[in-house]
Motif scaffolding. Structure first.
Motif: not given
Length: 175
Positions: A1-19
């Motif tokens: 989980m990225i600190p300070g990032l409060n997104l819906q789980p499917e969007l947070a996953k895409a955020f992390e998937d993008m590196g």
């Protein structure tokens, strides 16, 4: 989980998937405000993550198959393609129809795709063309983005942008 990032789980996953490993300054400053429904004006250099700063919160607010709810206006065809590609990556784990609308290509595939669009990325000229043809309706727009607004105005699109804005609901979020 990225600190300070409060997104819906499917969007947070895409955020992390993008590196993405952490939020950039523009993302830290704007994502929470956009999530709160505030109008936001941001300025940051190329490559700073501006598209993600507005793109991810927009995707949180979109309900699939409820009509066109977000319009992102950009000055050029190249930027239109780039923003559309990024938005599709952001939405990879969420059902969302994202369509690009720009000149210099056949309008017919755009007309077909607009019937199912939740988000449209467009250049002002082609957007006006669709409005005049009645192939797009902006009455359900929740969020309007003027990406590179300074460039659009430098290129002489101010009157076109005003006409497009006049077709959107008064009660909307503007970024």
């Amino acid at each position: 989980m990225i600190p300070g990032l409060n997104l819906q789980p499917e969007l947070a996953k895409a955020f992390e998937d993008m590196g993405f490993l952490e939020l950039t300054d523009i993302q830290k400053k704007t994502i929470p405000l956009i999530q709160q429904g505030r109008d936001v004006t941001g300025q940051s250099h190329t490559g700073s993550g501006k598209t993600a700063a507005f793109g991810f919160p927009i995707l949180e607010k979109i309900t699939h198959r409820q009509g066109l709810q977000a319009l992102i206006l950009v000055p050029t065809r190249e930027l239109c393609e780039q923003v559309t590609t990024e938005m599709i990556k952001f939405a990879k784990h969420k059902r969302t129809n994202i369509t690009s609308v720009y000149g210099g290509v056949s309008i017919n595939p755009q007309i077909r795709d607009l019937r199912f669009a939740d988000v449209v990325v467009a250049t002002p000229g082609r957007m006006l063309d669709h409005l005049q043809r009645g192939t797009i309706h902006l009455d359900k727009i929740k969020i309007l983005v003027l990406d590179k607004a300074d460039k659009m105005f430098e290129m002489g699109f101010i009157d076109d942008v005003k006409k497009i804005i006049s077709q959107t609901p008064r009660e909307r979020q503007t970024l």
